[in-house]
Design an enzyme around this catalytic site. Structure first.
Site, PDB file in Angstrom:
ATOM      1  N   ASP A   1      -5.655  -4.037   4.210  1.00  8.93           N
ATOM      2  CA  ASP A   1      -6.239  -3.707   5.509  1.00  8.93           C
ATOM      3  C   ASP A   1      -7.752  -3.853   5.557  1.00  8.93           C
ATOM      4  OD1 ASP A   1      -6.644  -1.536   3.907  1.00  8.93           O
ATOM      5  OD2 ASP A   1      -5.214  -0.254   4.955  1.00  8.93           O
TER       6      ASP A   1
ATOM      7  N   ASP B   1       0.853  -1.186   0.000  1.00  6.37           N
ATOM      8  CA  ASP B   1       0.000   0.000   0.000  1.00  6.37           C
ATOM      9  C   ASP B   1       0.881   1.225   0.000  1.00  6.37           C
ATOM     10  OD1 ASP B   1      -2.331  -1.301   0.357  1.00  6.37           O
ATOM     11  OD2 ASP B   1      -2.383  -1.064   2.526  1.00  6.37           O
TER      12      ASP B   1
ATOM     13  N   ASP C   1      -9.903  -6.872   1.082  1.00  2.00           N
ATOM     14  CA  ASP C   1      -8.539  -7.294   0.772  1.00  2.00           C
ATOM     15  C   ASP C   1      -8.311  -8.747   1.159  1.00  2.00           C
ATOM     16  OD1 ASP C   1      -7.834  -4.839  -0.214  1.00  2.00           O
ATOM     17  OD2 ASP C   1      -7.076  -4.095   1.703  1.00  2.00           O
TER      18      ASP C   1
HETATM   19  P1  ATP Z   1      -3.651   2.990  -0.242  1.00  2.00           P
HETATM   20  O1  ATP Z   1      -4.344   1.937  -1.027  1.00  2.00           O
HETATM   21  O2  ATP Z   1      -2.230   3.156  -0.627  1.00  2.00           O
HETATM   22  O3  ATP Z   1      -3.856   2.912   1.214  1.00  2.00           O
HETATM   23  P2  ATP Z   1      -5.574   5.101  -0.349  1.00  2.00           P
HETATM   24  O4  ATP Z   1      -5.635   5.298   1.094  1.00  2.00           O
HETATM   25  O5  ATP Z   1      -5.607   6.303  -1.206  1.00  2.00           O
HETATM   26  O6  ATP Z   1      -4.283   4.352  -0.802  1.00  2.00           O
HETATM   27  P3  ATP Z   1      -8.256   4.178  -0.339  1.00  2.00           P
HETATM   28  O7  ATP Z   1      -8.329   4.361   1.111  1.00  2.00           O
HETATM   29  O8  ATP Z   1      -8.894   3.028  -0.975  1.00  2.00           O
HETATM   30  O9  ATP Z   1      -6.744   4.120  -0.797  1.00  2.00           O
HETATM   31  O10 ATP Z   1      -8.790   5.516  -0.988  1.00  2.00           O
HETATM   32  C1  ATP Z   1      -9.046   5.598  -2.363  1.00  2.00           C
HETATM   33  C2  ATP Z   1      -9.472   7.005  -2.711  1.00  2.00           C
HETATM   34  O11 ATP Z   1     -10.711   7.303  -2.088  1.00  2.00           O
HETATM   35  C3  ATP Z   1      -8.517   8.077  -2.235  1.00  2.00           C
HETATM   36  O12 ATP Z   1      -7.548   8.356  -3.184  1.00  2.00           O
HETATM   37  C4  ATP Z   1      -9.409   9.271  -2.008  1.00  2.00           C
HETATM   38  O13 ATP Z   1      -9.599   9.979  -3.213  1.00  2.00           O
HETATM   39  C5  ATP Z   1     -10.731   8.645  -1.617  1.00  2.00           C
HETATM   40  N1  ATP Z   1     -10.898   8.659  -0.167  1.00  2.00           N
HETATM   41  C6  ATP Z   1     -10.048   8.178   0.749  1.00  2.00           C
HETATM   42  N2  ATP Z   1     -10.529   8.327   1.984  1.00  2.00           N
HETATM   43  C7  ATP Z   1     -11.745   8.878   1.852  1.00  2.00           C
HETATM   44  C8  ATP Z   1     -12.758   9.286   2.767  1.00  2.00           C
HETATM   45  N3  ATP Z   1     -12.640   9.104   4.064  1.00  2.00           N
HETATM   46  N4  ATP Z   1     -13.864   9.852   2.265  1.00  2.00           N
HETATM   47  C9  ATP Z   1     -13.991  10.034   0.950  1.00  2.00           C
HETATM   48  N5  ATP Z   1     -13.088   9.676   0.055  1.00  2.00           N
HETATM   49  C10 ATP Z   1     -11.959   9.128   0.475  1.00  2.00           C
END
Ligand code: ATP
Length: 861
Positions: A584, A334, A588
């Site tokens: 996480d 990640d 997944d």
């Molecule tokens: P990684 O997979 O490396 O942890 P990440 O945290 O960006 O990356 P996700 O948590 O799946 O992956 O988030 C995907 C996308 O969703 C983010 O790039 C963001 O644009 C959006 N996002 C993340 N958190 C939120 C939230 N709490 N509310 C709304 N949109 C969100």
């Protein structure tokens, strides 16, 4: 107070919610008070399953004797006693006893190390007490507690559900049913079977979707899983493919050696030797040649490796993972939180042609900031409204409570002077999920705020031009878009209802790379392990962060959904990789299970992910993956070092007896003396190799292919060489000593043991002539050598030992010969290492690793 043993007609699943609440003396909205919970904890006891009891001490001790070899030894002891050799018989018995005690202690130790791991991965629960939600460890739950369930949680106790929202629970742990079951609070008939009680959520089951609340009706051993637990009892398999392979190897070897032993008895008796002597000789042959301690030593080595990994924040959930880690060729990680610090700070807000830049790092909302234009304030308000997180001042530090992304939005809003009082009351929501990539909240009056990935939000607002967002992402900032819609309160809040929303603007946040992760990624690459970033974030952001880590273009996979993760794992595996994959979320789990090493995040990960994983990182940090790989390689090395050390000893002992019987000469080493050598050196010398620290080289060579046999041809050659040296050395010492028989044998035994000590130092590195790891890093080794020397002195000079083991004191010149032969033995092995490195070149290094990682070329796209 209710319990699972309550009578049938008051069983909580058969009662309406208000009655359950009444009986549990709790409140369906505010839960218990902290004080009541404390009192109840005193009577109910902690909510945990009773310690799994392994076999009792006596059972385990007796288990040590349950071994064909031991039966033979006991039989031999009986026979020897009948023939009048009481001293020899008791020595054999003594050996058996000491062996059993050592085996027992090793087993207990290994199990303890593994048990300790369980405590490192704690389950927590959210519970309402005094009307507010608090996180507690699940052990603190008491009957009557009001527990909040969310997607990915493990149900922490038996709950009677009082409220549900699209709740589905995977009850396979309890019922074996693998399809998640839909839940709701409605009562069901009293005689409903466990699997059909749709208003109950049972301890140990997993929330796959939705959420809800439930009143705790049973904790600890009273839960349904507690009953099952008691029935099944405990059997922790400290077995891996490797230990099984070795056990099979030992067994096969045992059969061969037993055959040889029988043949040698027959030959000896035909030659006219006394039958009793031949039987003890045969037994000595068997005991000497059979590596009976091998499986146990392997288990101990694995357990030590696991403990070392745990100290470096990588908790192993499944033992075979330790072996696989050393062969890992590809780590998929990640971005957020693993490579980066997951400490988000909004840096820029863009709205209606205005740009508001804020400074500050971390979650402190304090400080002087430029006034925010109205359009910016609306974006900030949307971020505050569509939000479940908060920031609190904790011990002089502002920390995030909840999702760091959302906490950053709370901070940016507060920097502009907005507070939660500015947010209209929330009536409804579409929660954020990794698949949905956005979140929406509806507030009184029907105003809906949306926030999420730019592509998702512009899908609702209809705007397609996103240069601003691309530019911000290009700087490595995480960009969220914000929008506002109006959906009357009587219209269901669905994605369809959100079309036509108005784009408000963007917030771009900074998440610094973890410095230790920068270094760890490089270390993995040096070790021939490819690192890929698999992220849900935008490609531009991911690319910019990847640049910091010097990851190649093809190594970045952005906007990956959990399903795509699974597909990626399969593709990588098909290309011949051994894949470690982090994860996480609930979704997944399939990818984690499919990966060769599923890695879950200990802090931010859901219970579901942790349960699917082979390894849990207690600090969510990439550098812990590197540590685990490093230790995994070291464990594998130490296993081989032990095996390489022990097998020649066994072979030589067997050969000494066999040769003497076949040649019809006096035994240079008596059966009881063989027993003595085996008993003392295997533990005092051999086991110390399990404590060897890793060599610096472990992360400088390519991963070992999983198909590589434990004993490569080079190592088999070394085993044969050392066996020959030991055999020749003990015969030479015996024949050249010139003294009486007892003295000659004492010299031979001392030569044998001294050569084993010398060889132990050879084995500290399989390839390097001079190990780079200082002796001080493994004090056990010196302790073992000292103990062995002391034992040998006792063996040689104590009158009692002389009687027991038929030994005699020897003089200085004999000791000089002993030392000289040991030095020669050491030199021979080092020479062989040198020869292999120089003459044979790197084409066939002792470790058998391929010289170049050819297999991975196509994946380096
Ligand atoms: P990684 O997979 O490396 O942890 P990440 O945290 O960006 O990356 P996700 O948590 O799946 O992956 O988030 C995907 C996308 O969703 C983010 O790039 C963001 O644009 C959006 N996002 C993340 N958190 C939120 C939230 N709490 N509310 C709304 N949109 C969100």
């Amino acid at each position: 107070m209710p319990s699972a043993t309550a009578e049938r007609d008051v069983a909580p699943h058969g009662l309406p919610v208000h009655e359950v609440v009444l009986i549990a003396e709790t409140d369906a909205d505010t839960g218990l008070s902290g004080a009541t919970a404390g009192e109840r904890l005193a009577t109910s006891g902690p909510n945990r399953l009773p310690e799994r009891r392994g076999p009792g001490r006596l059972r385990r001790m007796l288990g040590q004797f349950h071994n064909p070899l031991i039966y033979v030894l006991l039989g031999a002891a009986a026979l020897t006693a009948v023939l009048g050799e009481v001293v020899d018989a008791s020595v054999v018995l003594g050996v058996v006893l000491v062996n059993a005690i050592v085996g027992y202690l090793q087993e207990v130790r290994a199990e303890r190390a593994l048990d300790a791991l369980e405590a490192m991965v704690r389950t927590e629960a959210t519970v309402i007490r005094d009307g507010t939600a608090v996180r507690v460890t699940s052990e603190e739950l008491v009957p009557g507690d009001l527990v909040v369930l969310e997607e990915g949680d493990q149900v922490p106790a038996d709950l009677r559900l009082v409220r549900t929202r699209e709740l589905r629970v995977d009850e396979s742990a309890l019922t074996g049913e693998s399809q998640p079951v839909a839940k709701d609070p409605l009562p069901v008939p009293h005689d409903t079977a466990l699997a059909d009680r749709t208003n109950m959520a049972y301890s140990g089951t997993l929330v796959t979707t939705g959420g809800g609340r439930g009143v705790v009706v049973a904790t600890g051993a009273d839960t349904e899983i507690g009953h099952v637990h008691r029935l099944v009892g405990s059997t922790r398999a400290v077995q891996t493919p490797l230990t099984r392979k070795l056990a099979r190897f030992s067994k096969a070897l045992t059969v061969v050696i037993m055959g040889l032993a029988v043949v040698s008895v027959v030959i000896g008796v035909l030659r006219g030797e006394p039958f009793a002597d031949m039987v003890t000789a045969a037994v000595a042959l068997a005991v000497g040649a059979i590596p009976e301690g091998l499986p146990a030593a392997v288990t101990v080595t694995l357990a030590i490796g696991v403990a070392r990994m745990a100290r470096r924040n990588a908790v192993i959930r499944r033992l075979p993972a330790v072996e696989t880690l050393g062969s890992t060729t590809l780590v998929c990680t990640d971005k957020t939180g693993t490579l980066t610090a997951n400490a988000m700070t909004v840096r820029q807000v863009v709205a209606g042609g205005d740009r508001w830049e804020v400074d500050g790092i971390g979650y402190s909302p304090l400080g002087e900031h430029p006034p925010a234009p109205d359009a910016v304030r609306e974006v900030l308000l949307a971020g505050l409204a569509c939000n479940d997180a908060d920031v609190v001042l904790h011990e002089d530090r502002w920390t995030a409570v909840g999702d760091p992304t959302e906490a950053a939005l709370v901070v940016s809003a507060r920097k502009a002077g907005l507070t939660s009082d500015d947010v209209p009351e929330r009536v409804d929501e579409l929660p954020f999920t990794s698949q949905r990539r956005f979140m929406a909240t509806r507030h009184v009056g029907g105003v809906v705020y949306l926030k999420g990935a730019v592509e998702r939000i512009s899908g609702f607002t209809g705007s397609t031009d996103r240069p601003e967002a691309e530019a911000l992402a290009g700087q490595g900032l995480r960009v969220l878009a914000f929008a506002r819609a109006r959906v009357p309160e009587d219209v269901p809040l669905t994605e369809d209802a959100l079309h036509g929303a108005v784009l408000l603007g963007l917030q771009a946040m900074h998440d610094p790379p973890r410095p230790e992760a920068l270094e760890a990624v490089r270390a993995c690459q040096d070790a021939g392990i490819e690192v890929r970033m698999i992220t849900g974030d935008h490609f531009g952001t991911a690319r910019a962060i990847a640049d910091r880590f010097a990851l190649a273009d093809g190594a970045v996979h952005a906007r990956v959904s959990p399903e795509e993760k699974l597909k990626l794992v399969k593709e990588f595996q098909a290309a011949g990789n051994v894949v470690a994959m982090t994860g996480d979320g609930v979704n997944d789990a399939p990818a984690l299970r499919r990966a060769d090493i599923g890695v879950a995040m200990g802090r931010s990960g859901t219970e579901v992910a942790k349960q699917a994983a082979d390894m849990v990182l207690t600090d969510d940090n990439f550098s812990s993956i590197r540590a685990a790989v490093e230790e995994g390689r070291a464990v594998f090395d130490n296993l081989r070092k032990f095996i390489i050390w022990t097998l020649p000893t066994n072979m030589a002992e067997g050969l000494v007896i066999l040769t003497a019987i076949l040649l019809g000469t006096a035994l240079p080493i008596l059966p009881v003396q063989i027993l003595w050598i085996n008993m003392t050196t295997a533990v005092a010398l051999g086991l110390t190799l399990a404590f060897e620290p890793r060599e610096p080289e472990v992360m400088r060579r390519p991963p070992l292919p999983p198909s590589l046999p434990l004993l490569t041809r080079a190592l088999v050659h070394r085993i044969l060489l050392v066996s020959a040296v030991l055999l020749a050395g003990s015969f030479a010492a015996f024949h050249l000593s010139g003294g009486p028989l007892d003295e000659a044998r004492t010299v031979a035994v001392n030569v044998f043991v001294a050569a084993q000590i010398a060889y132990l130092f050879n084995c500290r590195s399989l390839e390097q002539l001079r190990p780079r790891v200082g002796l001080r890093r493994n004090p056990w080794l010196l302790v073992g050598v000292t103990v062995t020397i002391a034992l040998q002195l006792a063996f040689t000079y104590l009158p009692a030992m002389n009687t027991l083991f038929h030994t005699a004191p020897i003089g200085w010149s004999a000791w000089a010969a002993v030392v000289a032969l040991a030095v020669v033995a050491y030199g021979v092995v080092e020479l062989e290492k040198w020869w292999r490195r120089r003459i044979k070149g790197r084409a066939e290094p002792a470790l058998g690793a391929p010289s170049a990682p050819e297999a991975r070329d196509e994946s380096a796209v």
